[in-house]
Structure formats: structure tokens, C-alpha cells
Design a protein around this motif. Structure first.
Motif, PDB file in Angstrom:
ATOM      1  N   SER A 193       0.839  -1.189   0.000  1.00 41.59           N
ATOM      2  CA  SER A 193       0.000   0.000   0.000  1.00 41.59           C
ATOM      3  C   SER A 193       0.877   1.243   0.000  1.00 41.59           C
ATOM      4  O   SER A 193       2.068   1.185   0.298  1.00 41.59           O
ATOM      5  N   ASN A 194       0.247   2.370  -0.326  1.00 40.87           N
ATOM      6  CA  ASN A 194       0.957   3.641  -0.224  1.00 40.87           C
ATOM      7  C   ASN A 194       1.149   3.999   1.242  1.00 40.87           C
ATOM      8  O   ASN A 194       0.468   3.480   2.126  1.00 40.87           O
ATOM      9  N   ASP A 195       2.066   4.908   1.508  1.00 38.58           N
ATOM     10  CA  ASP A 195       2.304   5.285   2.896  1.00 38.58           C
ATOM     11  C   ASP A 195       2.237   6.798   3.034  1.00 38.58           C
ATOM     12  O   ASP A 195       2.318   7.537   2.058  1.00 38.58           O
ATOM     13  N   SER A 196       2.090   7.235   4.280  1.00 45.40           N
ATOM     14  CA  SER A 196       2.005   8.668   4.553  1.00 45.40           C
ATOM     15  C   SER A 196       3.161   9.146   5.408  1.00 45.40           C
ATOM     16  O   SER A 196       3.204  10.310   5.790  1.00 45.40           O
ATOM     17  N   ASN A 197       4.104   8.246   5.755  1.00 48.91           N
ATOM     18  CA  ASN A 197       5.223   8.661   6.604  1.00 48.91           C
ATOM     19  C   ASN A 197       6.363   9.232   5.759  1.00 48.91           C
ATOM     20  O   ASN A 197       6.600   8.815   4.634  1.00 48.91           O
ATOM     21  N   ALA A 198       7.075  10.187   6.348  1.00 50.39           N
ATOM     22  CA  ALA A 198       8.135  10.867   5.612  1.00 50.39           C
ATOM     23  C   ALA A 198       9.407  10.029   5.526  1.00 50.39           C
ATOM     24  O   ALA A 198      10.172  10.145   4.570  1.00 50.39           O
ATOM     25  N   GLN A 199       9.667   9.199   6.536  1.00 55.12           N
ATOM     26  CA  GLN A 199      10.907   8.420   6.535  1.00 55.12           C
ATOM     27  C   GLN A 199      10.825   7.285   5.523  1.00 55.12           C
ATOM     28  O   GLN A 199       9.747   6.838   5.136  1.00 55.12           O
ATOM     29  N   LYS A 200      11.989   6.809   5.107  1.00 56.01           N
ATOM     30  CA  LYS A 200      12.064   5.676   4.194  1.00 56.01           C
ATOM     31  C   LYS A 200      13.075   4.670   4.727  1.00 56.01           C
ATOM     32  O   LYS A 200      14.033   5.033   5.416  1.00 56.01           O
ATOM     33  N   ASP A 201      12.873   3.407   4.401  1.00 58.48           N
ATOM     34  CA  ASP A 201      13.832   2.371   4.764  1.00 58.48           C
ATOM     35  C   ASP A 201      14.981   2.356   3.764  1.00 58.48           C
ATOM     36  O   ASP A 201      14.783   2.609   2.563  1.00 58.48           O
ATOM     37  N   VAL A 202      16.167   2.043   4.256  1.00 56.77           N
ATOM     38  CA  VAL A 202      17.323   1.785   3.404  1.00 56.77           C
ATOM     39  C   VAL A 202      17.505   0.279   3.328  1.00 56.77           C
ATOM     40  O   VAL A 202      17.549  -0.400   4.360  1.00 56.77           O
ATOM     41  N   VAL A 203      17.582  -0.264   2.126  1.00 56.11           N
ATOM     42  CA  VAL A 203      17.793  -1.699   1.936  1.00 56.11           C
ATOM     43  C   VAL A 203      18.994  -1.893   1.016  1.00 56.11           C
ATOM     44  O   VAL A 203      19.235  -1.098   0.099  1.00 56.11           O
ATOM     45  N   SER A 204      19.755  -2.944   1.271  1.00 54.79           N
ATOM     46  CA  SER A 204      20.924  -3.209   0.437  1.00 54.79           C
ATOM     47  C   SER A 204      21.221  -4.694   0.430  1.00 54.79           C
ATOM     48  O   SER A 204      20.846  -5.424   1.352  1.00 54.79           O
ATOM     49  N   ARG A 205      21.888  -5.137  -0.623  1.00 46.80           N
ATOM     50  CA  ARG A 205      22.322  -6.532  -0.709  1.00 46.80           C
ATOM     51  C   ARG A 205      23.533  -6.633  -1.628  1.00 46.80           C
ATOM     52  O   ARG A 205      23.547  -6.059  -2.722  1.00 46.80           O
ATOM     53  N   LEU A 206      24.559  -7.345  -1.160  1.00 42.37           N
ATOM     54  CA  LEU A 206      25.713  -7.684  -1.982  1.00 42.37           C
ATOM     55  C   LEU A 206      25.645  -9.178  -2.237  1.00 42.37           C
ATOM     56  O   LEU A 206      25.734  -9.985  -1.310  1.00 42.37           O
ATOM     57  N   GLU A 207      25.456  -9.556  -3.481  1.00 44.15           N
ATOM     58  CA  GLU A 207      25.344 -10.964  -3.859  1.00 44.15           C
ATOM     59  C   GLU A 207      26.520 -11.330  -4.762  1.00 44.15           C
ATOM     60  O   GLU A 207      26.848 -10.599  -5.695  1.00 44.15           O
ATOM     61  N   MET A 208      27.167 -12.460  -4.467  1.00 38.70           N
ATOM     62  CA  MET A 208      28.368 -12.863  -5.195  1.00 38.70           C
ATOM     63  C   MET A 208      28.285 -14.342  -5.556  1.00 38.70           C
ATOM     64  O   MET A 208      27.552 -15.117  -4.939  1.00 38.70           O
ATOM     65  N   SER A 209      29.057 -14.718  -6.559  1.00 36.81           N
ATOM     66  CA  SER A 209      29.116 -16.121  -6.967  1.00 36.81           C
ATOM     67  C   SER A 209      30.518 -16.435  -7.471  1.00 36.81           C
ATOM     68  O   SER A 209      31.241 -15.559  -7.958  1.00 36.81           O
ATOM     69  N   TYR A 210      30.868 -17.712  -7.328  1.00 37.08           N
ATOM     70  CA  TYR A 210      32.127 -18.204  -7.887  1.00 37.08           C
ATOM     71  C   TYR A 210      31.787 -19.398  -8.762  1.00 37.08           C
ATOM     72  O   TYR A 210      31.412 -20.467  -8.267  1.00 37.08           O
ATOM     73  N   GLY A 211      31.859 -19.187 -10.071  1.00 40.47           N
ATOM     74  CA  GLY A 211      31.415 -20.214 -11.000  1.00 40.47           C
ATOM     75  C   GLY A 211      29.914 -20.413 -10.869  1.00 40.47           C
ATOM     76  O   GLY A 211      29.169 -19.499 -10.529  1.00 40.47           O
ATOM     77  N   THR A 212      29.466 -21.637 -11.112  1.00 46.07           N
ATOM     78  CA  THR A 212      28.042 -21.933 -11.014  1.00 46.07           C
ATOM     79  C   THR A 212      27.683 -22.649  -9.720  1.00 46.07           C
ATOM     80  O   THR A 212      26.508 -22.778  -9.393  1.00 46.07           O
ATOM     81  N   ASP A 213      28.683 -23.100  -8.958  1.00 50.37           N
ATOM     82  CA  ASP A 213      28.411 -23.926  -7.776  1.00 50.37           C
ATOM     83  C   ASP A 213      28.267 -23.132  -6.490  1.00 50.37           C
ATOM     84  O   ASP A 213      27.576 -23.573  -5.561  1.00 50.37           O
ATOM     85  N   HIS A 214      28.926 -21.974  -6.401  1.00 51.64           N
ATOM     86  CA  HIS A 214      28.997 -21.256  -5.127  1.00 51.64           C
ATOM     87  C   HIS A 214      28.318 -19.890  -5.239  1.00 51.64           C
ATOM     88  O   HIS A 214      28.655 -19.094  -6.118  1.00 51.64           O
ATOM     89  N   ASN A 215      27.380 -19.648  -4.328  1.00 51.90           N
ATOM     90  CA  ASN A 215      26.718 -18.346  -4.240  1.00 51.90           C
ATOM     91  C   ASN A 215      26.697 -17.905  -2.780  1.00 51.90           C
ATOM     92  O   ASN A 215      26.387 -18.705  -1.881  1.00 51.90           O
ATOM     93  N   PHE A 216      27.009 -16.634  -2.530  1.00 50.60           N
ATOM     94  CA  PHE A 216      27.081 -16.144  -1.164  1.00 50.60           C
ATOM     95  C   PHE A 216      26.857 -14.638  -1.162  1.00 50.60           C
ATOM     96  O   PHE A 216      26.991 -13.973  -2.213  1.00 50.60           O
ATOM     97  N   GLY A 217      26.507 -14.105   0.009  1.00 50.66           N
ATOM     98  CA  GLY A 217      26.267 -12.677   0.063  1.00 50.66           C
ATOM     99  C   GLY A 217      25.793 -12.210   1.426  1.00 50.66           C
ATOM    100  O   GLY A 217      25.629 -13.003   2.363  1.00 50.66           O
ATOM    101  N   VAL A 218      25.558 -10.898   1.526  1.00 46.78           N
ATOM    102  CA  VAL A 218      25.065 -10.262   2.749  1.00 46.78           C
ATOM    103  C   VAL A 218      23.980  -9.260   2.363  1.00 46.78           C
ATOM    104  O   VAL A 218      23.946  -8.761   1.231  1.00 46.78           O
TER     105      VAL A 218
END
Length: 420
Positions: A193-218
Motif C-alpha cells: 500500500s501507499n504510505d504517509s510517513n516521511a521516513q524511508k527504509d534503506v535496503v541493500s544486498r551484496l550478492e556474489m558467486s564463484y562459478g556456477t556452484d557457489h553463491n554467497f552474500g550479505v
């Protein structure tokens, strides 16, 4: 012109538009049968603290039920080389509006001026948890997502996300995502839904992979209350039986119901094996209001700086059509055992309404053993039959009148998922 002719013309125009834009259509249907192994739960009561009641206590907690879990429909198209749009809706949500919100799940526009950079704006999952935000429903290999993925990741919010990709896809590569979203949901609602509050959330993600077998991140999320300062100051803080020390209005205002997530994941997958580990912690914050609810007397959150911790371990062995699956799932909503009461609020009659001596600390576990039949191993996400035995900790449900002791409610859930 008659209405039927107008409708027919509209359909023809829509078909022509879809053909001109080369609109892609995909869908997923998933149906469950659940059987609880404790027949005392025919008149079950929700767990006393209210943390897991809704939506996380889903149909798998019914004594037995045929249940339509998903009817997801996906539409998307590219407009030129740099602009695209995507929509996903689930008509099944119309009967669960209080839990899942309206039927529209995703609706966003993506601009990608280069192969390494893109901007996405609209309604989508805001970058939290690997299982919920990076793997679609077709990749779910258990009866449902893990507890922390359902609770913290399988949500929607509205905002904008910038993504920058780097590296060699055949070697080490990754993406960094940074976004701003409304943050108007308390995470117990759907956030569509829409919101009426002035503040906003900060979201982030670092996603990494090594070849096709390994995936990791924060990944990380931070936000504060959507209440006005005047609303928070007007509150009386927590009150009620057992609360001998409560935060002052000044403390409540200074805290602003700060909400955070901090998580990490690692996934190893080959044609024979899939193993993953994911962990998330942070502050509950606005997920449970800092002001005492005099209407329901449901405080839930016991401390301004109450912390949570969740993790899940998964292992899958793939043998062609036959997969053996196992998962251990843990979620603790009060990791630091912080409360303002004179005694433990999770073990006393005043707090839980149950006999003193029962422990209803919000520390929940699920151990799952399962089997998947994959109809076409070359296209494992297209059709699968899943059956899971779920062994739960004994604090999910409290006794109803006439019962004694905690009621965990082990279950067997069988489901079939088909998509295209």
C-alpha cells in the motif's frame, strides 16, 4: 456498439498489444494436503506471544486440510533494449487479504541503460533473505520457505533499487543493490500500500558467486517508526500487570522503534547436491509497536532494543527424479532475553495465560525430513511432488481449555506444484 462487441474489441486490442510487445506469461499452481499428528489440536489456540500467529502459522498448522497455497501468474515484457516491466499477482490472496494484502504482489519497471547497471521502481520484495527475495516460488523445495524467510523476506514494499553488476560470470562475479522503500509495513502485514510517513527504509544486498556452484552474500535493512513524534510522545509506554519498569516517553521517542536486519547466506549447488546456510539478526523495532495496545493488551515486544536471531541449514541429495531433503530451522524473537517485567514474561500465568512452569519463550524450531519427486529433472522447477514431515518445538501453540502442557503440533504436508 453492444457491450459484448466492445469487450471483444478490447480483447483483440490487448492481444495485439501483447503480440507487439512479446509479453511472456508464466504461472505456478501449488496445492497442499496437511495432516497434523496431534489430534488434540482440532480446537488449537495460537501461541501465546503472538509473534508467529499470522501469517507464519499457515495452513500447515491445521489438523487436516486441502489447501491452495499458490496461484501465481507472471507477466513481463521488454520495450526496446533498455526498458522492461513485470507483474505478478496471485488471485488466491483475495481470500486472505488480512494476511497477504491484495492480489497484486509485484509490479515494477526496470531501466537498464548498460549491461552492468539498472534501476527498478515499483512494488517488489525489498532485498531481504536469499531464499525469499532471490529464489522464486518454483525453487521452494520444502512445504514452504523457512521461518525467517517467511517472516522477514517474503514481503513486498514500494520503492526504488539501483543495481551494479561486476566480475566474470564464469569466475568470480557479483551485484551490489541499494534501495529506498516506503517501509510502512510492520512486517506482520503485506506492505502493498501507499504510505504517509516521511521516513524511508534503506535496503541493500551484496550478492556474489564463484562459478556456477557457489553463491554467497550479505544484506541489510534499516528503518524507524512511521508514527509522528507527537503520536509517540502522547503514548504512556508499556503498562499492565507485571511491568515494574517501563521506558519513558523520552526513551520511546529517542528509540523511534528502530528496525534492522543483517543477514548472510552461502549456497553450494551441483547436479547431485544442494547445501545452504542462512542467518539473520537485528532489532524487532516497529514490527511490534513500542506503545502498549490497550485494546488488545498485546505487547508482544518486551523491550525497546529487543533483538531477534534466525538461521536455517538445508541439505538436498538429488537422484534424478528422486530428491531427499532435510532442513533445520530456528527463529528466536527475543535473542537477548530482554524484558521490563519483574519475572520472565514467557513462563508466568500473567503473560501467557497458561499454567506457570510452561516455557513459551519465543524460540521456535522446525526439523524437516522430506522427499521430492521431480517429474522432469531437466526442468526441476516445472513440476514436483513434495512430502515433508515437520517436527516442531513445543511452544508454537498453547493448550486450550482442558489440555495440559505445550502443544507443538508435528505435521505431515504433501503438496504438488506445477508451473510453466
Amino acid at each position: 456498439m453492444k457491450t459484448s462487441k466492445l469487450a471483444g474489441l478490447a480483447v483483440l486490442l490487448a492481444a495485439g498489444f501483447a503480440q507487439a510487445q512479446d509479453v511472456k506469461l508464466n504461472a505456478i499452481v501449488e496445492v497442499w494436503y496437511t495432516q497434523m499428528l496431534d489430534n488434540n489440536l482440532r480446537l488449537d489456540k495460537a501461541e501465546p506471544n503472538g509473534y508467529m500467529s499470522n501469517p507464519s502459522l499457515n495452513a500447515a498448522f491445521k489438523e487436516n486440510q486441502f489447501y491452495v497455497r499458490r496461484t501465481e501468474i507472471y507477466l513481463g515484457s521488454k520495450i526496446g533494449d533498455t526498458l522492461s516491466w513485470n507483474i505478478m499477482f496471485d488471485p488466491n490472496n483475495s481470500g486472505n487479504a488480512s494476511t497477504y494484502g491484495n492480489i497484486l504482489n509485484d509490479a515494477f519497471i526496470t531501466w537498464q541503460p548498460t549491461k552492468d547497471f539498472s534501476l527498478k521502481v515499483g512494488q517488489f520484495k525489498p532485498l531481504q533473505t536469499w531464499e525469499a527475495s532471490m529464489k522464486g516460488s518454483a525453487f521452494v523445495n520444502f512445504y514452504d520457505r523457512s521461518m525467517h524467510a517467511r517472516y522477514f523476506g517474503d514481503k513486498r514494499d514500494r520503492g526504488i533499487v539501483a543495481t551494479y553488476g561486476f566480475g566474470d560470470p564464469k569466475g568470480f562475479s557479483g551485484k551490489f543493490n541499494l534501495g529506498f522503500t516506503n517501509g510502512n509495513t510492520d512486517d506482520g502485514s503485506a506492505g502493498k500500500s501507499n504510505d504517509s510517513n516521511a521516513q524511508k527504509d534503506v535496503v541493500s544486498r551484496l550478492e556474489m558467486s564463484y562459478g556456477t556452484d557457489h553463491n554467497f552474500g550479505v544484506y541489510y535493512r534499516e528503518g524507524v517508526t512511521n508514527l509522528k513524534d507527537s503520536t509517540m510522545v502522547a503514548g504512556t509506554g508499556w503498562s499492565g500487570a507485571g511491568y515494574v519498569t517501563v521506558p519513558s516517553n523520552t526513551q520511546i521517542l529517542d528509540n523511534k522503534d528502530k528496525t534492522t536486519n543483517l543477514g548472510a547466506y552461502y549456497v553450494y549447488e551441483t547436479s547431485k547436491w544442494l547445501g545452504s546456510v542462512e542467518m539473520i539478526n537485528g532489532l524487532l523495532g516497529r514490527r511490534y509497536p513500542s506503545l502498549y495496545d490497550t485494546t488488545t493488551a498485546a505487547v508482544k515486544r518486551q523491550h525497546l532494543d529487543q533483538k531477534f536471531l534466525g538461521y536455517t541449514l538445508t541439505g538436498i541429495y538429488k537422484m534424478g527424479n528422486h530428491w531427499i531433503t532435510a532442513r533445520y530451522d530456528y527463529l528466536n524473537f527475543n535473542q537477548g532475553d530482554d524484558w521490563y517485567t519483574a519475572t520472565n514474561p514467557y513462563t508466568t500465568t500473567v503473560a501467557t495465560g497458561a499454567a506457570t512452569g510452561n516455557d513459551y519463550s519465543p524460540k521456535y524450531t522446525e526439523a524437516i525430513l522430506g522427499y521430492n519427486y521431480i517429474f522432469n529433472p531437466a526442468k526441476a522447477t516445472f513440476a514436483k511432488f513434495k512430502v515433508n514431515y515437520i517436527h516442531r518445538s513445543k511452544n508454537f501453540l498453547q493448550p486450550r481449555v482442558g489440555q495440559t502442557g505445550e502443544q507443538g503440533g508435528d505435521s505431515i504436508v504433501a503438496g504438488i506444484m506445477v508451473g510453466f
